[in-house]
Design a protein around this motif. Structure first.
Motif, mmCIF file in Angstrom:
data_model
loop_
_atom_site.group_PDB
_atom_site.id
_atom_site.type_symbol
_atom_site.label_atom_id
_atom_site.label_comp_id
_atom_site.label_asym_id
_atom_site.label_seq_id
_atom_site.Cartn_x
_atom_site.Cartn_y
_atom_site.Cartn_z
ATOM 1 N N ASP A 77 -28.224 87.814 52.991
ATOM 2 C CA ASP A 77 -26.876 87.308 53.244
ATOM 3 C C ASP A 77 -26.926 86.507 54.537
ATOM 4 O O ASP A 77 -27.075 87.066 55.617
ATOM 5 C CB ASP A 77 -25.884 88.461 53.359
ATOM 6 N N ARG A 108 -24.766 85.202 56.217
ATOM 7 C CA ARG A 108 -23.624 85.365 57.119
ATOM 8 C C ARG A 108 -23.777 86.553 58.050
ATOM 9 O O ARG A 108 -22.941 86.768 58.920
ATOM 10 C CB ARG A 108 -22.346 85.568 56.300
ATOM 11 N N ASN A 109 -24.788 87.368 57.844
ATOM 12 C CA ASN A 109 -24.889 88.598 58.629
ATOM 13 C C ASN A 109 -26.153 88.605 59.493
ATOM 14 O O ASN A 109 -26.950 87.685 59.444
ATOM 15 C CB ASN A 109 -24.845 89.817 57.703
ATOM 16 N N TYR A 110 -26.300 89.644 60.291
ATOM 17 C CA TYR A 110 -27.505 89.800 61.105
ATOM 18 C C TYR A 110 -28.736 89.911 60.222
ATOM 19 O O TYR A 110 -28.651 90.261 59.056
ATOM 20 C CB TYR A 110 -27.394 91.074 61.955
ATOM 21 N N LYS A 165 -22.814 96.219 62.345
ATOM 22 C CA LYS A 165 -22.962 95.098 61.429
ATOM 23 C C LYS A 165 -21.714 95.020 60.571
ATOM 24 O O LYS A 165 -21.299 96.029 59.984
ATOM 25 C CB LYS A 165 -24.193 95.424 60.553
ATOM 26 N N PRO A 166 -21.089 93.856 60.479
ATOM 27 C CA PRO A 166 -19.868 93.752 59.670
ATOM 28 C C PRO A 166 -20.149 94.008 58.192
ATOM 29 O O PRO A 166 -21.220 93.682 57.686
ATOM 30 C CB PRO A 166 -19.447 92.294 59.863
ATOM 31 N N GLU A 203 -19.275 93.584 54.020
ATOM 32 C CA GLU A 203 -19.059 92.424 53.149
ATOM 33 C C GLU A 203 -17.590 91.983 53.156
ATOM 34 O O GLU A 203 -17.283 90.793 53.162
ATOM 35 C CB GLU A 203 -19.424 92.792 51.705
ATOM 36 N N LEU A 215 -16.820 90.020 56.234
ATOM 37 C CA LEU A 215 -17.378 88.659 56.195
ATOM 38 C C LEU A 215 -16.520 87.755 55.302
ATOM 39 O O LEU A 215 -16.306 86.581 55.612
ATOM 40 C CB LEU A 215 -18.817 88.683 55.673
ATOM 41 N N PHE A 217 -18.920 84.926 61.673
ATOM 42 C CA PHE A 217 -20.186 85.366 61.079
ATOM 43 C C PHE A 217 -21.230 85.675 62.162
ATOM 44 O O PHE A 217 -21.526 84.811 62.986
ATOM 45 C CB PHE A 217 -20.768 84.267 60.184
ATOM 46 N N PRO A 218 -21.815 86.876 62.143
ATOM 47 C CA PRO A 218 -22.900 87.162 63.088
ATOM 48 C C PRO A 218 -24.042 86.162 62.870
ATOM 49 O O PRO A 218 -24.467 85.965 61.741
ATOM 50 C CB PRO A 218 -23.361 88.563 62.694
ATOM 51 N N GLY A 219 -24.491 85.561 63.927
ATOM 52 C CA GLY A 219 -25.566 84.578 63.806
ATOM 53 C C GLY A 219 -25.032 83.167 63.652
ATOM 54 O O GLY A 219 -25.686 82.214 64.056
ATOM 55 N N ALA A 220 -23.858 83.021 63.075
ATOM 56 C CA ALA A 220 -23.295 81.687 62.898
ATOM 57 C C ALA A 220 -22.008 81.537 63.694
ATOM 58 O O ALA A 220 -21.124 80.767 63.325
ATOM 59 C CB ALA A 220 -23.065 81.407 61.417
#
Lengths: 429, 429
Positions: A67, A69-71, B39-40, B42, B45, B263-266
């Motif tokens: 995914d 969108r996630n870590y 961690k979020p 689904e 997100l 979004f984590p990372g984005a």
């Protein structure tokens, strides 16, 4: 027109008066023009606008199970690794995908070497002297990094086949303080030269005195050809493979990004290297960050797809760049040809034309052009410590202005070259 | 149910048999569950998918005159500065916008201090000892950074009002080697405590012995409330303003990101600080990179709009998180309430619940849970060098699993706590 060097004082003065009138006329228009940086033009950016359509709220955001969108997936999406590896013709296994700027990886790599050494070597900050070889003219931002960390820079002359290898080998193999070397091996900044296969092979086969010597292989313009036909494109061997063959698997860090493929600042970049080097990069990375922007990686692979997609995209871009390069070349040829007051390069790719003025004139030419509203890269920028020993090199960056703007900018440039050279010649009479 | 401490050996053994049966039953299902990281989920997100619609190929890509697709605007878009500043209730003027991870800014800031010092101070890599204060339990990735650079970490006890300030003041004002302090001041990781106004004022008014002492103010959960009503949310004063008032304008670096907003990372992150500190950040940044991803900044401001937009968005997110927190609390209360074998926190925001087991049990509980397929954050992670002196703290991260998964994960957790505690009590009989 007679070569300037053959003119007498009277002729030069007459010419100066005529040219000054033209220069002052342009100056009075108060135009502002910029040829200072390798910055894509508006039409080039427009080619990548489709990248904003490939993801929307209904998109599948997974890439091979991840995914985006996630870590997670610290070293990047597999499909992004593949694409970036293909761009520089190396193995996807060599690749770690990073953020938006390969310069940032290079900086961080030097910084890491300062604080932690290289694979267990003494941290460079504890050494009395650390030196880097700098092929000149070269990329100013490389030199800024080494200067920032107090690393001594040793200029090495560039040739059409790459850096002077006799000198490079002597320094790398003879001096333990030489820990690194900056290279832009393809369509070099600013000359647009591509290292020959022989040069790359000699580099790969070196036996460095320092075990922690590394080549910083900034393959920034790997896919930036001016011409679509393969036979008019430069080719560069995969140095990572050659190093492995030569028993130097860990000697090179390679870098590339899509900054000048899609959007500068919103692109994706990578480092490619041996397994041992990658392990060291990742050990650091896992402390430094939570990972890079995988959504942007997904956007890139959905938009560019594969190397065919990249080639197609870069062909359009090459056409836009070529039009600009040709406009500059045409002006240089018609206005300066045969005058003996400057030479320039004809690269087949990249972002720059390198101009060699008469010795001692570069700084004055850049200042003169500025008077009439044209910003050029500061003279000396392409040299360590911003010092061009001959004060002759000027980097021309024609990609940002439109072709129309280039006409005027080009005129300002040639007028500045002429006027400054005349003054120089008169001085010497 | 009787408190475990009051049971005799026979009772404990009988209970152990019963609980083991249930544990083995779950274990035999072979489920894999993860409550190890913040961690979020689904569903969380999904709330941000609209961010992928706000830009397409027909979009105006300019932000207040800046073409977000090209080089430039090193310190970020003005509208992004405003939004990030509003999130932490500080002045937009204080802000430099960075890339996707505030952890990366913190790492780079420590790294810069190692190689270049802080505002002209001796580079830390040349000092014999550099120390950081670490409120404990705290964020493992902060501690990893300081450990990586060989900085000595001094644990300071956390209270519900923030770190024990008597100790902090004594150390900061008495020891020149103390150069920094990690803080997660709001909804702290892992306890979810928020520093009281008095704590923040005392921090801002300190007179550090070292001129290059800095507080690393990681305001990661600034807008991560569990409850929509303002009176049920924690509030934190603007420490930058308080420092200025107290004559310590340069003492704090503040960080925040949208990693857990979009979004984590984005996401997009920032550092906020005084003018003098920002100058130092930028001097470094101009060498380190060509700038950050402004297209992603534009995407964020178009999607979140302003603080009303952020509040609306985070209200929905808070509801999703609250459901999960409540599921965990309910299980802890019904299964462990009154047993005297563990306590836990009730934060009003953030990502974690902190669990205090009986001394000497945390490591064994985490290992036990793993047997049945539940991954928890490794015990000790919330302490410098991963060493929890009492071996009692466990961080529960309930945001990633669904509520259904949480039921089972929660059961595994409470069973593990019970079984390990019984063994401990039996040992001591």
């Amino acid at each position: 027109m007679k070569a300037y060097g053959q003119m007498n004082t009277e002729e030069l003065l007459a010419l100066k008066e005529e040219l000054t009138a033209e220069f002052e006329d342009i100056k009075s228009r108060g135009t502002s023009m910029d040829m200072s940086r390798g910055k894509p033009g508006e039409d080039q950016l427009a080619l990548s606008m489709g990248m904003l359509d490939v993801l929307d709220s209904s998109s599948d955001m997974k890439s091979q199970g991840t995914d985006t969108r996630n870590y997670g997936q610290m070293d990047g999406l597999l499909e992004m690794k593949k694409l970036l590896a293909d761009m520089v013709e190396t193995d996807p296994e060599n690749v770690i995908v990073y953020g938006n700027a390969s310069l940032n990886i290079m900086f961080d790599t030097v910084s890491r070497s300062m604080t932690h050494g290289v694979m267990g070597s003494t941290p460079w900050c504890r050494l009395d002297r650390v030196k880097f070889l700098c092929p000149v003219p070269g990329y100013d931002r490389h030199f800024s990094i080494t200067e920032y960390f107090g690393i001594e820079m040793i200029p090495v002359e560039m040739t059409e086949n790459g850096p002077d290898m006799d000198t490079v080998e002597k320094l790398v193999e003879g001096d333990e303080a030489v820990k690194g070397m900056w290279c832009v091996p393809k369509y070099s900044n600013p000359q647009g030269y591509t290292y020959s296969e022989e040069t790359v092979r000699r580099l790969a086969a070196m036996k460095p005195k320092a075990a922690d010597f590394r080549i910083y292989w900034d393959n920034a313009y790997a896919v930036h050809h001016l011409y679509g036909e393969k036979e008019r494109q430069d080719w560069l061997p995969d140095i990572l493979a050659l190093c492995k063959e030569a028993g130097n698997p860990d000697m090179v860090y390679e870098f590339v990004s899509t900054s000048k493929v899609t959007f500068p600042g919103a692109g994706v970049c990578m480092a490619a290297s041996s397994e041992a080097n990658r392990k060291e990069f990742l050990r650091h990375l896992q402390i430094q960050t939570i990972g890079h922007d995988k959504v942007n990686q997904l956007r890139h692979v959905r938009f560019l797809r594969d190397m065919d997609g990249v080639r197609e995209h870069m062909k359009k871009q090459g056409e836009l760049t070529l039009t600009r390069f040709e406009a500059v070349w045409k002006l240089l040829e018609s206005e300066l040809g045969g005058l003996g007051i400057g030479t320039w390069t004809y690269p087949r790719g990249g972002y720059f034309i390198s101009f060699e003025a008469m010795d001692g004139c570069a700084r004055a030419i850049v200042a003169k052009a500025k008077e009439a509203g044209l910003t050029l890269t500061p003279a000396g920028s392409s040299f360590p410590y911003k010092k061009d020993p001959k004060d002759s090199n000027i980097r021309i960056a024609p990609t940002y202005p439109s072709v129309e703007e280039l006409q005027l900018a080009g005129r300002v440039f040639v007028l500045s070259v002429k006027l400054v050279t005349i003054d120089k010649l008169l001085e010497n009479k």
